[in-house]
Design a protein around this motif. Sequence first.
Motif, PDB file in Angstrom:
ATOM      1  N   LEU A  28       0.867  -1.317  -0.145  1.00 51.08           N
ATOM      2  CA  LEU A  28       0.106  -0.036   0.160  1.00 51.08           C
ATOM      3  C   LEU A  28       0.809   1.131  -0.003  1.00 51.08           C
ATOM      4  O   LEU A  28       0.506   2.209  -0.762  1.00 51.08           O
ATOM      5  N   ALA A  29       1.945   1.237   0.806  1.00 43.94           N
ATOM      6  CA  ALA A  29       2.817   2.541   0.726  1.00 43.94           C
ATOM      7  C   ALA A  29       3.509   2.775  -0.489  1.00 43.94           C
ATOM      8  O   ALA A  29       3.642   3.701  -0.919  1.00 43.94           O
ATOM      9  N   ARG A  30       3.892   1.548  -1.220  1.00 53.20           N
ATOM     10  CA  ARG A  30       4.412   1.617  -2.526  1.00 53.20           C
ATOM     11  C   ARG A  30       3.508   2.302  -3.593  1.00 53.20           C
ATOM     12  O   ARG A  30       4.011   3.147  -4.447  1.00 53.20           O
ATOM     13  N   GLU A  31       2.246   1.813  -3.290  1.00 54.02           N
ATOM     14  CA  GLU A  31       1.129   2.538  -4.275  1.00 54.02           C
ATOM     15  C   GLU A  31       0.933   4.112  -3.987  1.00 54.02           C
ATOM     16  O   GLU A  31       0.820   4.693  -4.846  1.00 54.02           O
ATOM     17  N   LEU A  32       1.020   4.494  -2.805  1.00 53.82           N
ATOM     18  CA  LEU A  32       1.014   5.737  -2.464  1.00 53.82           C
ATOM     19  C   LEU A  32       2.101   6.638  -2.949  1.00 53.82           C
ATOM     20  O   LEU A  32       2.016   7.694  -3.327  1.00 53.82           O
ATOM     21  N   ALA A  33       3.187   6.274  -2.611  1.00 51.25           N
ATOM     22  CA  ALA A  33       4.314   6.757  -2.981  1.00 51.25           C
ATOM     23  C   ALA A  33       4.617   7.004  -4.349  1.00 51.25           C
ATOM     24  O   ALA A  33       5.235   7.879  -4.821  1.00 51.25           O
ATOM     25  N   LYS A  34       4.035   6.161  -5.380  1.00 51.01           N
ATOM     26  CA  LYS A  34       3.872   6.194  -6.694  1.00 51.01           C
ATOM     27  C   LYS A  34       2.769   7.118  -7.096  1.00 51.01           C
ATOM     28  O   LYS A  34       3.124   8.071  -8.097  1.00 51.01           O
ATOM     29  N   LEU A  35       1.687   6.789  -6.657  1.00 58.22           N
ATOM     30  CA  LEU A  35       0.271   7.434  -7.356  1.00 58.22           C
ATOM     31  C   LEU A  35       0.217   8.768  -6.794  1.00 58.22           C
ATOM     32  O   LEU A  35      -0.183   9.765  -7.772  1.00 58.22           O
ATOM     33  N   ILE A  36       0.303   9.171  -5.649  1.00 60.88           N
ATOM     34  CA  ILE A  36       0.042  10.553  -5.272  1.00 60.88           C
ATOM     35  C   ILE A  36       1.021  11.720  -5.949  1.00 60.88           C
ATOM     36  O   ILE A  36       0.488  12.375  -6.367  1.00 60.88           O
ATOM     37  N   PRO A  37       2.368  11.368  -5.824  1.00 59.77           N
ATOM     38  CA  PRO A  37       3.076  12.392  -6.510  1.00 59.77           C
ATOM     39  C   PRO A  37       2.946  12.523  -8.109  1.00 59.77           C
ATOM     40  O   PRO A  37       3.001  13.539  -8.562  1.00 59.77           O
ATOM     41  N   LEU A  38       2.308  11.338  -8.639  1.00 59.95           N
ATOM     42  CA  LEU A  38       2.205  11.369 -10.201  1.00 59.95           C
ATOM     43  C   LEU A  38       0.952  11.955 -10.308  1.00 59.95           C
ATOM     44  O   LEU A  38       0.654  12.572 -11.455  1.00 59.95           O
ATOM     45  N   THR A  39      -0.276  11.754  -9.575  1.00 62.98           N
ATOM     46  CA  THR A  39      -1.358  12.637  -9.598  1.00 62.98           C
ATOM     47  C   THR A  39      -1.000  14.108  -9.593  1.00 62.98           C
ATOM     48  O   THR A  39      -1.508  15.013 -10.278  1.00 62.98           O
ATOM     49  N   LEU A  40      -0.251  14.647  -8.528  1.00 63.24           N
ATOM     50  CA  LEU A  40      -0.001  15.929  -8.502  1.00 63.24           C
ATOM     51  C   LEU A  40       0.607  16.274  -9.642  1.00 63.24           C
ATOM     52  O   LEU A  40       0.601  17.567 -10.085  1.00 63.24           O
TER      53      LEU A  40
END
Length: 220
Positions: free
Chosen positions: A140-152
């Motif tokens: 889950l942490a990996r998904e957050l670390a990848k998706l949130i910055p790319l969404t920004l």
Amino acid sequence: MEWVATGFANLLEEFYLGITQILPSWAQTFLNLFLWSLLLVIYAIFIWKFYRWIARKDILKLNLSKFNSLDHAVFAKVFGMLIYFIEYLVILPIVVFLWFGGFTLFLMFLTNGLAIESILVISVTIVAAIRMTAYYKEDLARELAKLIPLTLLTVTISQGLFNFNKIIEQIQLIPTFFSDIWSYLIFIILIEFILRILDIIFVAFDLYNEEEVKTEDTIK
């Protein structure tokens, strides 16, 4: 620090203006598009290189315990606790903080119209969420670390194309960034401290799901 940032920003602005003034309008547009694309690529590479790393519960693989060669049981335990404190409650938060600093600087250059304080809050919130979820489930942490910055990144693209004047203004604000960032270092240290204490409690009382732990170890 402020005069260095201002001087560098002015030098960069003069260099940019010197180039654009001799270029036709179509070439100026091409240059702006190229610089904007380059900035986005560097940001994407930064996220890609480090998102797995920041999402690990145990980021460091220093294994400082190997330096504990004391024979006396009490001294060995005390020294072991000291090593643990240095590795996980001093070095680890600083390493996380460096990632936070880099991420914040990228947001400064990419976002438009956000105050430094708002950028810092967004960055530290994202980093704290990633670190918290890393102790729960690293996937889950990996998904957050990848998706949130790319969404920004997607949001910043929607704000408009490259604006060199905005970059210059943000460079001039870097001293403010460094003057405001230290309270967030304390916050990150506290977060890591609390998470590590909870982790120790979970290990001591065998509260972790062994199957999930084995699964995550296999994935690593």
